[in-house]
Scaffold this motif. Structure first.
Motif, PDB file in Angstrom:
ATOM      1  N   THR A 126      -0.658  -0.678  -9.325  1.00  0.00           N
ATOM      2  CA  THR A 126      -1.246   0.042  -8.193  1.00  0.00           C
ATOM      3  C   THR A 126      -2.616   0.609  -8.554  1.00  0.00           C
ATOM      4  O   THR A 126      -2.801   1.197  -9.623  1.00  0.00           O
ATOM      5  CB  THR A 126      -0.314   1.178  -7.754  1.00  0.00           C
ATOM      6  OG1 THR A 126       0.971   0.632  -7.422  1.00  0.00           O
ATOM      7  CG2 THR A 126      -0.878   1.907  -6.550  1.00  0.00           C
ATOM      8  N   ILE A 127      -3.557   0.411  -7.665  1.00  0.00           N
ATOM      9  CA  ILE A 127      -4.916   0.916  -7.873  1.00  0.00           C
ATOM     10  C   ILE A 127      -5.343   1.734  -6.661  1.00  0.00           C
ATOM     11  O   ILE A 127      -4.803   1.579  -5.561  1.00  0.00           O
ATOM     12  CB  ILE A 127      -5.913  -0.237  -8.102  1.00  0.00           C
ATOM     13  CG1 ILE A 127      -5.914  -1.181  -6.885  1.00  0.00           C
ATOM     14  CG2 ILE A 127      -5.593  -1.014  -9.372  1.00  0.00           C
ATOM     15  CD1 ILE A 127      -6.975  -2.265  -6.954  1.00  0.00           C
ATOM     16  N   LEU A 171      -5.530  -3.004   5.758  1.00  0.00           N
ATOM     17  CA  LEU A 171      -4.482  -2.369   4.959  1.00  0.00           C
ATOM     18  C   LEU A 171      -3.895  -1.149   5.654  1.00  0.00           C
ATOM     19  O   LEU A 171      -2.732  -0.799   5.426  1.00  0.00           O
ATOM     20  CB  LEU A 171      -5.040  -1.957   3.595  1.00  0.00           C
ATOM     21  CG  LEU A 171      -5.654  -3.077   2.744  1.00  0.00           C
ATOM     22  CD1 LEU A 171      -6.219  -2.500   1.455  1.00  0.00           C
ATOM     23  CD2 LEU A 171      -4.626  -4.152   2.445  1.00  0.00           C
ATOM     24  N   ILE A 172      -4.677  -0.500   6.502  1.00  0.00           N
ATOM     25  CA  ILE A 172      -4.231   0.735   7.148  1.00  0.00           C
ATOM     26  C   ILE A 172      -3.450   0.471   8.424  1.00  0.00           C
ATOM     27  O   ILE A 172      -2.444   1.125   8.707  1.00  0.00           O
ATOM     28  CB  ILE A 172      -5.439   1.639   7.463  1.00  0.00           C
ATOM     29  CG1 ILE A 172      -6.081   2.106   6.148  1.00  0.00           C
ATOM     30  CG2 ILE A 172      -5.028   2.832   8.311  1.00  0.00           C
ATOM     31  CD1 ILE A 172      -7.367   2.855   6.357  1.00  0.00           C
ATOM     32  N   ASP A 173      -3.879  -0.527   9.191  1.00  0.00           N
ATOM     33  CA  ASP A 173      -3.342  -0.727  10.541  1.00  0.00           C
ATOM     34  C   ASP A 173      -2.117  -1.620  10.607  1.00  0.00           C
ATOM     35  O   ASP A 173      -1.739  -2.045  11.697  1.00  0.00           O
ATOM     36  CB  ASP A 173      -4.417  -1.345  11.447  1.00  0.00           C
ATOM     37  CG  ASP A 173      -5.440  -0.293  11.851  1.00  0.00           C
ATOM     38  OD1 ASP A 173      -5.194   0.889  11.592  1.00  0.00           O
ATOM     39  OD2 ASP A 173      -6.476  -0.674  12.417  1.00  0.00           O
ATOM     40  N   ALA A 174      -1.486  -1.937   9.485  1.00  0.00           N
ATOM     41  CA  ALA A 174      -0.280  -2.763   9.530  1.00  0.00           C
ATOM     42  C   ALA A 174       0.759  -2.083  10.396  1.00  0.00           C
ATOM     43  O   ALA A 174       1.037  -0.891  10.248  1.00  0.00           O
ATOM     44  CB  ALA A 174       0.259  -2.986   8.127  1.00  0.00           C
ATOM     45  N   ARG A 198      -4.011   3.358  -1.461  1.00  0.00           N
ATOM     46  CA  ARG A 198      -3.700   2.676  -2.721  1.00  0.00           C
ATOM     47  C   ARG A 198      -3.029   1.345  -2.404  1.00  0.00           C
ATOM     48  O   ARG A 198      -2.413   1.190  -1.358  1.00  0.00           O
ATOM     49  CB  ARG A 198      -2.760   3.538  -3.581  1.00  0.00           C
ATOM     50  CG  ARG A 198      -3.437   4.784  -4.142  1.00  0.00           C
ATOM     51  CD  ARG A 198      -2.444   5.660  -4.849  1.00  0.00           C
ATOM     52  NE  ARG A 198      -3.092   6.797  -5.497  1.00  0.00           N
ATOM     53  CZ  ARG A 198      -2.463   7.866  -5.957  1.00  0.00           C
ATOM     54  NH1 ARG A 198      -1.130   7.951  -5.832  1.00  0.00           N
ATOM     55  NH2 ARG A 198      -3.130   8.846  -6.545  1.00  0.00           N
ATOM     56  N   MET A 199      -3.122   0.425  -3.361  1.00  0.00           N
ATOM     57  CA  MET A 199      -2.538  -0.886  -3.116  1.00  0.00           C
ATOM     58  C   MET A 199      -2.166  -1.559  -4.432  1.00  0.00           C
ATOM     59  O   MET A 199      -2.674  -1.226  -5.499  1.00  0.00           O
ATOM     60  CB  MET A 199      -3.521  -1.782  -2.357  1.00  0.00           C
ATOM     61  CG  MET A 199      -4.803  -2.065  -3.121  1.00  0.00           C
ATOM     62  SD  MET A 199      -5.802  -3.384  -2.402  1.00  0.00           S
ATOM     63  CE  MET A 199      -4.850  -4.808  -2.867  1.00  0.00           C
ATOM     64  N   THR A 240       0.846  -1.181   0.000  1.00  0.00           N
ATOM     65  CA  THR A 240       0.000   0.000   0.000  1.00  0.00           C
ATOM     66  C   THR A 240       0.888   1.240   0.000  1.00  0.00           C
ATOM     67  O   THR A 240       2.116   1.139   0.025  1.00  0.00           O
ATOM     68  CB  THR A 240      -0.930   0.018   1.239  1.00  0.00           C
ATOM     69  OG1 THR A 240      -0.136   0.280   2.407  1.00  0.00           O
ATOM     70  CG2 THR A 240      -1.630  -1.320   1.404  1.00  0.00           C
ATOM     71  N   ASN A 241       0.273   2.412  -0.018  1.00  0.00           N
ATOM     72  CA  ASN A 241       1.050   3.647   0.082  1.00  0.00           C
ATOM     73  C   ASN A 241       1.545   3.873   1.506  1.00  0.00           C
ATOM     74  O   ASN A 241       2.194   4.876   1.791  1.00  0.00           O
ATOM     75  CB  ASN A 241       0.211   4.838  -0.377  1.00  0.00           C
ATOM     76  CG  ASN A 241      -1.126   4.926   0.349  1.00  0.00           C
ATOM     77  OD1 ASN A 241      -1.836   3.931   0.470  1.00  0.00           O
ATOM     78  ND2 ASN A 241      -1.464   6.107   0.828  1.00  0.00           N
ATOM     79  N   LYS A 242       1.269   2.896   2.396  1.00  0.00           N
ATOM     80  CA  LYS A 242       1.693   3.023   3.784  1.00  0.00           C
ATOM     81  C   LYS A 242       2.576   1.861   4.229  1.00  0.00           C
ATOM     82  O   LYS A 242       3.543   2.049   4.950  1.00  0.00           O
ATOM     83  CB  LYS A 242       0.464   3.085   4.712  1.00  0.00           C
ATOM     84  CG  LYS A 242      -0.456   4.258   4.420  1.00  0.00           C
ATOM     85  CD  LYS A 242      -1.702   4.182   5.279  1.00  0.00           C
ATOM     86  CE  LYS A 242      -2.603   5.370   4.973  1.00  0.00           C
ATOM     87  NZ  LYS A 242      -1.990   6.642   5.363  1.00  0.00           N
TER      88      LYS A 242
END
Length: 243
Positions: free
Chosen positions: A120-121, A68-71, A106-107, A40-42
């Motif tokens: 990437t989408i 996807l956000i909390d990794a 994004r991922m 992802t972008n993170k």
């Protein structure tokens, strides 16, 4: 001598090329889980087992955006049991309205140990004009061969939906999106026969090259013999006639 060396190098290059033919890195059986690396972008993380595609079997799964956000960091790999335990310890962990407001996400995905990937989408992009579009379905098509258990190519298709603000007038990204894995079997290719045929060609080229080198060396040796095989004149008269 230079031409002979060039021929030898050419024959050696062809032989090495035949020996180094690309083979399938991973051989799967029908139903085997195919690992996924998500970027992802993170973060960079690995998918859970229930999120992975099954080789040769078309399936669907859901991926939560909070996952996807909390990794916690790079190369995250947590068992489902650990994830459930964390949810029980912190039941408010998935408060999406508070945690996922107006956040770009994004991922991209990599499969088969990174040898295949999708580009990437956008999962959610707050910079878009309202109504914003959120990822609804990601369709991933695998072209594969059941005979050798290999993945030949991966294609992607996305479907978005208009995502309206919630009751409070705030925009939040969707809680999850669907991933469809579609498997398309390609006509079997007789790789063994192809390799044998290529090996026969390489062997024939090598033999022709060796014959060419041997013939060239024999001509050079004969030419040297002819040039030095002149007989000395038998008498002074013969020498005078030759002059």
């Amino acid at each position: 001598m230079d031409s002979t060396m060039k021929r030898h190098k050419l024959i050696l290059s062809i032989a090495l090329f035949a020996l180094c033919l690309p083979l399938s890195v991973q051989s799967y059986r029908i139903g085997d889980a195919v690992g996924i690396i998500i970027r992802t972008n993170k973060h960079k993380l690995e998918a859970y087992r229930h999120q992975m595609p099954r080789f040769g079997v078309s399936t669907k799964t859901k991926i939560e955006t909070q996952f996807l956000i909390d990794a916690a960091g790079n190369d995250l790999k947590l068992a489902d049991g650990i994830r459930l335990a964390r949810q029980k310890q912190n039941p408010h962990h998935h408060n999406y309205e508070d945690n996922t407001q107006e956040e770009l996400l994004r991922m991209s995905m990599q499969f088969d140990e990174g040898f295949h990937h999708i580009s990437t989408i956008d999962v959610y992009n707050p910079s878009q004009r309202p109504p914003r579009k959120a990822l609804d379905t990601l369709i991933i098509k695998f072209v594969y061969s059941a005979s050798d258990g290999s993945i030949h190519s991966v294609q992607q298709q996305t479907r978005y939906r208009d995502f309206q603000p919630n009751g409070g007038g705030r925009n939040t990204m969707p809680k999850s999106f669907t991933v469809e894995y579609v498997w398309i079997e390609e006509a079997d290719v007789d790789l063994e026969s192809g390799v044998l045929f290529l090996f026969a060609i390489v062997l024939l080229v090598a033999l022709l090259g060796m014959m060419d080198v041997c013939c060239g060396s024999e001509i050079e040796e004969n030419g040297g013999t002819y040039s030095t095989a002149r007989k000395a004149p038998k008498s002074a008269d013969d020498f005078a006639k030759r002059l």
